[in-house]
Design an enzyme around this catalytic site. Structure first.
Site, PDB file in Angstrom:
ATOM      1  N   ASN A   1      32.505 -12.039 -12.546  1.00 45.75           N
ATOM      2  CA  ASN A   1      33.722 -11.315 -12.876  1.00 45.75           C
ATOM      3  C   ASN A   1      33.964 -10.427 -11.672  1.00 45.75           C
ATOM      4  O   ASN A   1      33.390  -9.346 -11.564  1.00 45.75           O
ATOM      5  CB  ASN A   1      33.576 -10.493 -14.154  1.00 45.75           C
ATOM      6  CG  ASN A   1      34.872  -9.803 -14.537  1.00 45.75           C
ATOM      7  OD1 ASN A   1      35.780  -9.656 -13.722  1.00 45.75           O
ATOM      8  ND2 ASN A   1      34.958  -9.368 -15.778  1.00 45.75           N
TER       9      ASN A   1
ATOM     10  N   ARG B   1      47.987 -10.070 -11.587  1.00 46.30           N
ATOM     11  CA  ARG B   1      46.718 -10.569 -12.126  1.00 46.30           C
ATOM     12  C   ARG B   1      46.760 -12.069 -12.423  1.00 46.30           C
ATOM     13  O   ARG B   1      45.735 -12.656 -12.759  1.00 46.30           O
ATOM     14  CB  ARG B   1      46.345  -9.804 -13.393  1.00 46.30           C
ATOM     15  CG  ARG B   1      46.049  -8.345 -13.150  1.00 46.30           C
ATOM     16  CD  ARG B   1      45.547  -7.664 -14.409  1.00 46.30           C
ATOM     17  NE  ARG B   1      45.643  -6.233 -14.331  1.00 46.30           N
ATOM     18  CZ  ARG B   1      44.734  -5.434 -13.779  1.00 46.30           C
ATOM     19  NH1 ARG B   1      43.644  -5.953 -13.260  1.00 46.30           N
ATOM     20  NH2 ARG B   1      44.920  -4.132 -13.758  1.00 46.30           N
TER      21      ARG B   1
ATOM     22  N   ASP C   1      35.879 -16.597  -0.040  1.00 46.63           N
ATOM     23  CA  ASP C   1      35.180 -17.393   0.972  1.00 46.63           C
ATOM     24  C   ASP C   1      33.671 -17.403   0.723  1.00 46.63           C
ATOM     25  O   ASP C   1      33.015 -18.433   0.894  1.00 46.63           O
ATOM     26  CB  ASP C   1      35.492 -16.875   2.374  1.00 46.63           C
ATOM     27  CG  ASP C   1      36.904 -17.213   2.823  1.00 46.63           C
ATOM     28  OD1 ASP C   1      37.597 -18.009   2.137  1.00 46.63           O
ATOM     29  OD2 ASP C   1      37.338 -16.666   3.859  1.00 46.63           O
TER      30      ASP C   1
ATOM     31  N   TYR D   1      40.075  -3.684 -22.336  1.00 46.16           N
ATOM     32  CA  TYR D   1      38.768  -4.275 -22.044  1.00 46.16           C
ATOM     33  C   TYR D   1      37.785  -4.211 -23.201  1.00 46.16           C
ATOM     34  O   TYR D   1      36.677  -4.731 -23.091  1.00 46.16           O
ATOM     35  CB  TYR D   1      38.166  -3.603 -20.804  1.00 46.16           C
ATOM     36  CG  TYR D   1      39.030  -3.787 -19.586  1.00 46.16           C
ATOM     37  CD1 TYR D   1      39.143  -5.028 -18.981  1.00 46.16           C
ATOM     38  CD2 TYR D   1      39.771  -2.733 -19.065  1.00 46.16           C
ATOM     39  CE1 TYR D   1      39.956  -5.222 -17.874  1.00 46.16           C
ATOM     40  CE2 TYR D   1      40.580  -2.906 -17.955  1.00 46.16           C
ATOM     41  CZ  TYR D   1      40.672  -4.152 -17.364  1.00 46.16           C
ATOM     42  OH  TYR D   1      41.481  -4.331 -16.277  1.00 46.16           O
TER      43      TYR D   1
ATOM     44  N   ARG E   1      36.740   2.807 -19.830  1.00 44.42           N
ATOM     45  CA  ARG E   1      37.959   2.466 -19.112  1.00 44.42           C
ATOM     46  C   ARG E   1      38.842   1.554 -19.960  1.00 44.42           C
ATOM     47  O   ARG E   1      38.451   0.439 -20.296  1.00 44.42           O
ATOM     48  CB  ARG E   1      37.616   1.760 -17.805  1.00 44.42           C
ATOM     49  CG  ARG E   1      38.832   1.341 -17.025  1.00 44.42           C
ATOM     50  CD  ARG E   1      38.441   0.605 -15.751  1.00 44.42           C
ATOM     51  NE  ARG E   1      39.635   0.152 -15.070  1.00 44.42           N
ATOM     52  CZ  ARG E   1      39.832  -1.097 -14.687  1.00 44.42           C
ATOM     53  NH1 ARG E   1      38.900  -2.018 -14.893  1.00 44.42           N
ATOM     54  NH2 ARG E   1      40.952  -1.443 -14.090  1.00 44.42           N
TER      55      ARG E   1
ATOM     56  N   ALA F   1      39.054  -6.689  -9.886  1.00 44.66           N
ATOM     57  CA  ALA F   1      40.243  -6.601  -9.039  1.00 44.66           C
ATOM     58  C   ALA F   1      40.148  -7.470  -7.788  1.00 44.66           C
ATOM     59  O   ALA F   1      41.168  -7.954  -7.282  1.00 44.66           O
ATOM     60  CB  ALA F   1      40.502  -5.146  -8.649  1.00 44.66           C
TER      61      ALA F   1
ATOM     62  N   SER G   1      39.707  -9.688 -20.202  1.00 39.26           N
ATOM     63  CA  SER G   1      41.044  -9.740 -20.794  1.00 39.26           C
ATOM     64  C   SER G   1      41.726 -11.055 -20.420  1.00 39.26           C
ATOM     65  O   SER G   1      41.272 -11.769 -19.521  1.00 39.26           O
ATOM     66  CB  SER G   1      41.888  -8.554 -20.303  1.00 39.26           C
ATOM     67  OG  SER G   1      42.164  -8.687 -18.913  1.00 39.26           O
TER      68      SER G   1
ATOM     69  N   PRO H   1      34.131  -4.290  -9.269  1.00 40.23           N
ATOM     70  CA  PRO H   1      34.469  -2.875  -9.405  1.00 40.23           C
ATOM     71  C   PRO H   1      34.956  -2.495 -10.797  1.00 40.23           C
ATOM     72  O   PRO H   1      35.660  -3.258 -11.458  1.00 40.23           O
ATOM     73  CB  PRO H   1      35.566  -2.660  -8.363  1.00 40.23           C
ATOM     74  CG  PRO H   1      36.137  -4.009  -8.108  1.00 40.23           C
ATOM     75  CD  PRO H   1      35.008  -4.975  -8.312  1.00 40.23           C
ATOM     76  N   ASN H   2      34.543  -1.312 -11.182  1.00 40.79           N
ATOM     77  CA  ASN H   2      34.932  -0.649 -12.426  1.00 40.79           C
ATOM     78  C   ASN H   2      34.286  -1.230 -13.680  1.00 40.79           C
ATOM     79  O   ASN H   2      34.427  -0.659 -14.758  1.00 40.79           O
ATOM     80  CB  ASN H   2      36.460  -0.614 -12.594  1.00 40.79           C
ATOM     81  CG  ASN H   2      37.121   0.159 -11.479  1.00 40.79           C
ATOM     82  OD1 ASN H   2      36.724   1.280 -11.181  1.00 40.79           O
ATOM     83  ND2 ASN H   2      38.123  -0.430 -10.851  1.00 40.79           N
TER      84      ASN H   2
ATOM     85  N   HIS I   1      36.807 -13.353 -17.022  1.00 47.99           N
ATOM     86  CA  HIS I   1      37.621 -12.143 -17.160  1.00 47.99           C
ATOM     87  C   HIS I   1      37.585 -11.704 -18.609  1.00 47.99           C
ATOM     88  O   HIS I   1      37.769 -12.535 -19.515  1.00 47.99           O
ATOM     89  CB  HIS I   1      39.066 -12.394 -16.723  1.00 47.99           C
ATOM     90  CG  HIS I   1      39.159 -12.800 -15.290  1.00 47.99           C
ATOM     91  ND1 HIS I   1      39.050 -11.896 -14.261  1.00 47.99           N
ATOM     92  CD2 HIS I   1      39.311 -14.017 -14.724  1.00 47.99           C
ATOM     93  CE1 HIS I   1      39.125 -12.544 -13.117  1.00 47.99           C
ATOM     94  NE2 HIS I   1      39.282 -13.831 -13.368  1.00 47.99           N
TER      95      HIS I   1
ATOM     96  N   ARG J   1      48.968 -10.406 -18.657  1.00 49.18           N
ATOM     97  CA  ARG J   1      49.039  -9.046 -18.103  1.00 49.18           C
ATOM     98  C   ARG J   1      49.994  -9.005 -16.911  1.00 49.18           C
ATOM     99  O   ARG J   1      50.836  -9.878 -16.749  1.00 49.18           O
ATOM    100  CB  ARG J   1      47.630  -8.585 -17.731  1.00 49.18           C
ATOM    101  CG  ARG J   1      46.739  -8.482 -18.988  1.00 49.18           C
ATOM    102  CD  ARG J   1      45.410  -7.881 -18.738  1.00 49.18           C
ATOM    103  NE  ARG J   1      45.547  -6.538 -18.194  1.00 49.18           N
ATOM    104  CZ  ARG J   1      44.584  -5.922 -17.525  1.00 49.18           C
ATOM    105  NH1 ARG J   1      43.420  -6.528 -17.328  1.00 49.18           N
ATOM    106  NH2 ARG J   1      44.755  -4.702 -17.052  1.00 49.18           N
TER     107      ARG J   1
ATOM    108  N   HIS K   1      41.950 -10.903  -7.391  1.00 47.73           N
ATOM    109  CA  HIS K   1      43.372 -10.992  -7.040  1.00 47.73           C
ATOM    110  C   HIS K   1      43.664 -10.507  -5.629  1.00 47.73           C
ATOM    111  O   HIS K   1      44.824 -10.581  -5.198  1.00 47.73           O
ATOM    112  CB  HIS K   1      44.188 -10.160  -8.034  1.00 47.73           C
ATOM    113  CG  HIS K   1      43.703 -10.268  -9.435  1.00 47.73           C
ATOM    114  ND1 HIS K   1      43.823 -11.428 -10.174  1.00 47.73           N
ATOM    115  CD2 HIS K   1      43.053  -9.379 -10.225  1.00 47.73           C
ATOM    116  CE1 HIS K   1      43.282 -11.231 -11.377  1.00 47.73           C
ATOM    117  NE2 HIS K   1      42.809 -10.008 -11.422  1.00 47.73           N
TER     118      HIS K   1
ATOM    119  N   GLU L   1      34.002 -18.360 -13.292  1.00 48.55           N
ATOM    120  CA  GLU L   1      34.802 -17.142 -13.184  1.00 48.55           C
ATOM    121  C   GLU L   1      35.094 -16.632 -14.590  1.00 48.55           C
ATOM    122  O   GLU L   1      35.533 -17.399 -15.449  1.00 48.55           O
ATOM    123  CB  GLU L   1      36.107 -17.474 -12.460  1.00 48.55           C
ATOM    124  CG  GLU L   1      37.095 -16.355 -12.353  1.00 48.55           C
ATOM    125  CD  GLU L   1      38.418 -16.794 -11.739  1.00 48.55           C
ATOM    126  OE1 GLU L   1      39.339 -15.966 -11.721  1.00 48.55           O
ATOM    127  OE2 GLU L   1      38.554 -17.964 -11.297  1.00 48.55           O
TER     128      GLU L   1
END
Length: 141
Positions: free
Chosen positions: A73, A110, A86, A22, A17, A76, A101, A9-10, A99, A106, A79, A97
């Site tokens: 990625n 997070r 799963d 970011y 954003r 949100a 940032s 998301p986002n 990220h 942070r 977390h 994985e």
């Protein structure tokens, strides 16, 4: 070999954003960088983004069934989502994985990742270059 790059998301709002967090690279820049690095490594890449948790779970199930390598990625959901974790745990290929940032510098919420324990590797804080590093790692063989 096709590397799936899955974004949560986002992330489709990159460049707009919170550019102070970011960066100013857009989602189109991220896709172009992934395609460039994949081309340099001689692998195919499929970059996807969704704001739907159910769609992300479906993509992870498909990757598990196909034995695909995944760069994710989860944003949100990293977390918050046991369901994403799963589904990711079923991936039999390499799972990286990513990220943009440095999540460890942070907010405290997070600092916890539901994915890290099932990931082959974790890349944080490198902006879109983190995706390049992840694709290189997956294509190392």
């Amino acid at each position: 070999m096709t590397v799936l790059v899955l974004n949560g998301p986002n992330l489709g709002r990159l460049g707009v954003r919170e550019p102070d967090v970011y960066g100013t690279a857009t989602y189109a820049d991220l896709v172009a960088r992934c395609e460039q690095v994949a081309g340099e490594r001689g692998v195919d890449v499929e970059v996807r983004q969704t704001d739907s948790e159910a769609e992300m779970i479906g993509w992870l199930h498909g990757a598990a069934d196909d034995g695909s390598d995944v760069v994710i990625n989860a944003a949100a959901w990293t977390h918050t989502s046991v369901a994403i974790r799963d589904a990711a745990s079923q991936v039999t290929g390499t799972l990286v994985e990513v990220h943009l940032s440095n999540v460890h510098a942070r907010e405290a919420f997070r600092h916890t990742s539901y994915l890290s324990d099932v990931a082959t590797a974790v890349v944080v804080g490198m902006g879109i270059e983190g995706y390049a590093a992840a694709i290189r790692f997956v294509a190392r063989a």
